[in-house]
Design a protein around this motif. Structure first.
Motif, PDB file in Angstrom:
ATOM      1  N   LYS A   1       6.358 -19.672  -0.165  1.00 16.91           N
ATOM      2  CA  LYS A   1       5.230 -20.546   0.396  1.00 16.91           C
ATOM      3  C   LYS A   1       4.348 -19.714   1.240  1.00 16.91           C
ATOM      4  N   LEU A   2       3.152 -19.573   0.863  1.00 17.54           N
ATOM      5  CA  LEU A   2       2.264 -19.019   1.876  1.00 17.54           C
ATOM      6  C   LEU A   2       1.455 -19.852   2.791  1.00 17.54           C
ATOM      7  N   GLU A   3       1.770 -20.066   4.155  1.00 18.95           N
ATOM      8  CA  GLU A   3       1.037 -20.844   4.924  1.00 18.95           C
ATOM      9  C   GLU A   3       0.293 -19.961   6.131  1.00 18.95           C
ATOM     10  N   ILE A   4      -0.965 -20.162   6.144  1.00 22.03           N
ATOM     11  CA  ILE A   4      -1.668 -19.538   7.190  1.00 22.03           C
ATOM     12  C   ILE A   4      -2.457 -20.555   8.097  1.00 22.03           C
ATOM     13  N   ASP A   5      -2.466 -21.912   7.809  1.00 18.78           N
ATOM     14  CA  ASP A   5      -3.075 -22.764   8.414  1.00 18.78           C
ATOM     15  C   ASP A   5      -2.262 -23.618   9.288  1.00 18.78           C
ATOM     16  N   HIS A   6      -2.641 -24.378  10.432  1.00 14.30           N
ATOM     17  CA  HIS A   6      -1.610 -24.859  11.108  1.00 14.30           C
ATOM     18  C   HIS A   6      -2.196 -26.314  11.313  1.00 14.30           C
ATOM     19  N   PRO A   7      -1.124 -27.403  11.367  1.00 10.84           N
ATOM     20  CA  PRO A   7      -1.464 -28.873  11.509  1.00 10.84           C
ATOM     21  C   PRO A   7      -2.297 -28.912  12.642  1.00 10.84           C
ATOM     22  N   GLY A   8      -3.474 -29.958  12.536  1.00  6.15           N
ATOM     23  CA  GLY A   8      -4.327 -30.353  13.617  1.00  6.15           C
ATOM     24  C   GLY A   8      -5.729 -29.702  13.521  1.00  6.15           C
ATOM     25  N   LYS A   9      -5.733 -28.260  12.945  1.00  3.47           N
ATOM     26  CA  LYS A   9      -6.767 -27.680  12.814  1.00  3.47           C
ATOM     27  C   LYS A   9      -7.870 -28.278  11.665  1.00  3.47           C
ATOM     28  N   ASP A  10      -9.007 -28.134  11.894  1.00  2.00           N
ATOM     29  CA  ASP A  10     -10.033 -28.581  10.913  1.00  2.00           C
ATOM     30  C   ASP A  10      -9.653 -28.218   9.437  1.00  2.00           C
ATOM     31  N   THR A  11      -9.758 -27.020   9.446  1.00  2.00           N
ATOM     32  CA  THR A  11      -9.297 -26.446   7.932  1.00  2.00           C
ATOM     33  C   THR A  11      -8.096 -27.070   7.511  1.00  2.00           C
ATOM     34  N   TYR A  12      -6.989 -26.996   8.331  1.00  2.00           N
ATOM     35  CA  TYR A  12      -5.867 -27.768   7.687  1.00  2.00           C
ATOM     36  C   TYR A  12      -6.126 -29.277   7.359  1.00  2.00           C
ATOM     37  N   ARG A  13      -6.859 -29.896   8.041  1.00  2.00           N
ATOM     38  CA  ARG A  13      -7.026 -31.426   8.002  1.00  2.00           C
ATOM     39  C   ARG A  13      -7.869 -31.642   6.523  1.00  2.00           C
ATOM     40  N   HIS A  14      -8.893 -30.608   6.338  1.00  2.00           N
ATOM     41  CA  HIS A  14      -9.754 -30.560   5.312  1.00  2.00           C
ATOM     42  C   HIS A  14      -9.082 -30.339   3.686  1.00  2.00           C
ATOM     43  N   ARG A  15      -8.023 -29.364   3.964  1.00  2.04           N
ATOM     44  CA  ARG A  15      -7.106 -29.116   2.762  1.00  2.04           C
ATOM     45  C   ARG A  15      -6.041 -30.200   2.827  1.00  2.04           C
ATOM     46  N   GLU A  16      -5.722 -30.798   3.806  1.00  2.00           N
ATOM     47  CA  GLU A  16      -4.614 -32.062   3.356  1.00  2.00           C
ATOM     48  C   GLU A  16      -5.334 -33.321   2.808  1.00  2.00           C
ATOM     49  N   ALA A  17      -6.663 -33.419   3.046  1.00  2.55           N
ATOM     50  CA  ALA A  17      -7.570 -34.545   2.538  1.00  2.55           C
ATOM     51  C   ALA A  17      -7.833 -34.256   1.186  1.00  2.55           C
ATOM     52  N   GLY A  18      -7.626 -32.909   0.700  1.00  2.00           N
ATOM     53  CA  GLY A  18      -7.715 -33.019  -1.065  1.00  2.00           C
ATOM     54  C   GLY A  18      -8.636 -31.660  -1.297  1.00  2.00           C
ATOM     55  N   ALA A  19      -9.211 -31.126  -0.295  1.00  2.00           N
ATOM     56  CA  ALA A  19     -10.216 -30.088  -0.908  1.00  2.00           C
ATOM     57  C   ALA A  19      -9.460 -29.135  -1.537  1.00  2.00           C
ATOM     58  N   PHE A  20     -10.324 -28.725  -2.701  1.00  3.99           N
ATOM     59  CA  PHE A  20      -9.902 -27.673  -3.500  1.00  3.99           C
ATOM     60  C   PHE A  20     -10.004 -26.154  -2.927  1.00  3.99           C
ATOM     61  N   GLU A  21     -10.959 -25.960  -2.232  1.00  4.56           N
ATOM     62  CA  GLU A  21     -11.189 -24.784  -1.333  1.00  4.56           C
ATOM     63  C   GLU A  21     -11.627 -25.001   0.200  1.00  4.56           C
ATOM     64  N   VAL A  22     -11.392 -24.319   0.871  1.00  6.33           N
ATOM     65  CA  VAL A  22     -11.946 -24.427   2.352  1.00  6.33           C
ATOM     66  C   VAL A  22     -12.305 -23.036   2.751  1.00  6.33           C
ATOM     67  N   VAL A  23     -13.609 -22.833   3.208  1.00 11.39           N
ATOM     68  CA  VAL A  23     -13.804 -21.486   3.569  1.00 11.39           C
ATOM     69  C   VAL A  23     -14.113 -21.621   4.790  1.00 11.39           C
ATOM     70  N   ALA A  24     -13.611 -20.781   5.894  1.00 12.73           N
ATOM     71  CA  ALA A  24     -14.081 -21.090   7.394  1.00 12.73           C
ATOM     72  C   ALA A  24     -14.515 -19.606   7.680  1.00 12.73           C
ATOM     73  N   ALA A  25     -15.546 -19.396   8.586  1.00 12.52           N
ATOM     74  CA  ALA A  25     -15.986 -18.143   8.845  1.00 12.52           C
ATOM     75  C   ALA A  25     -16.412 -18.257  10.189  1.00 12.52           C
ATOM     76  N   SER A  26     -16.352 -16.967  11.085  1.00 13.00           N
ATOM     77  CA  SER A  26     -16.696 -16.949  12.480  1.00 13.00           C
ATOM     78  C   SER A  26     -17.531 -15.591  12.333  1.00 13.00           C
ATOM     79  N   PRO A  27     -18.159 -15.083  13.331  1.00  4.93           N
ATOM     80  CA  PRO A  27     -18.687 -13.833  13.428  1.00  4.93           C
ATOM     81  C   PRO A  27     -18.016 -12.727  13.250  1.00  4.93           C
ATOM     82  N   GLU A  28     -16.674 -12.862  13.411  1.00  5.85           N
ATOM     83  CA  GLU A  28     -15.619 -11.775  13.137  1.00  5.85           C
ATOM     84  C   GLU A  28     -14.587 -11.825  11.563  1.00  5.85           C
TER      85      GLU A  28
END
Length: 178
Positions: free
Chosen positions: A41-68
């Motif tokens: 099982k591949l896990e790169i996200d962490h509980p409490g982070k916004d992206t994790y919360r979006h995924r847990e809410a049922g989003a099919f895809e989550v894209v997060a971007a920063s300048p880097e």
């Protein structure tokens, strides 16, 4: 883009070799992407982070971007069996090289890493996609080969060989069946 698969048994040193070859390629002005096969099982996200919360809410895809950095996470409703070609199709098409780690039974050109003397599960004797072997000592090979044998502890030599033989690794997605 050029694609090469680094194949071999678990623990043979694929990740270590790739992490040493990447800077050698970058020093030549080349951009490298990596596709990695994960058996667990591949896990790169962490509980409490916004992206994790979006995924847990049922989003099919989550894209997060920063300048880097850009990260795309996709949740499958049921287990998906993606081919290496599906994964390559997801990559930025402006990359010079794609290093594939794992997928040893794929129909990609491969460099096989060998560390065990006479291992009877070596790919190169029967796999027509193995174009070179990387090992500490040619005596480790189960049988002689006409393929190039490259030094495991010389990432610069492996990078140079790849660049000089680059035409062999041109990737045409239309040539592969999904």
């Amino acid at each position: 883009m050029k694609v090469v698969c680094f194949a071999g048994h678990a623990g043979v040193g694929k990740t270590t070799l790739i992490e040493r070859v990447i800077p050698a390629m970058k020093a030549q002005g080349l951009r490298v992407s990596v596709v990695k096969h994960a058996h667990h099982k591949l896990e790169i996200d962490h509980p409490g982070k916004d992206t994790y919360r979006h995924r847990e809410a049922g989003a099919f895809e989550v894209v997060a971007a920063s300048p880097e950095r850009l990260v795309l996470m996709r949740e499958f409703e049921r287990p998906a069996a993606l081919s290496v070609h599906h994964l390559i199709a997801e990559l930025y098409d402006g990359v010079d090289w794609v290093f594939v780690e794992g997928f040893k039974h794929s129909n990609l050109m491969k460099v096989e890493l060998i560390r065990t003397p006479g291992d009877t599960h070596q790919l190169y004797p029967t796999d027509p996609y193995v174009v070179a072997v990387v090992c500490d000592d040619p005596a480790l090979l189960a049988e002689p080969t006409g393929r190039p044998v490259l030094p495991l502890n010389d990432a610069a030599a492996v990078a140079l060989w790849l660049v000089h033989n680059g035409d062999r690794f041109d990737y045409d997605p239309t040539m592969f069946d999904e």
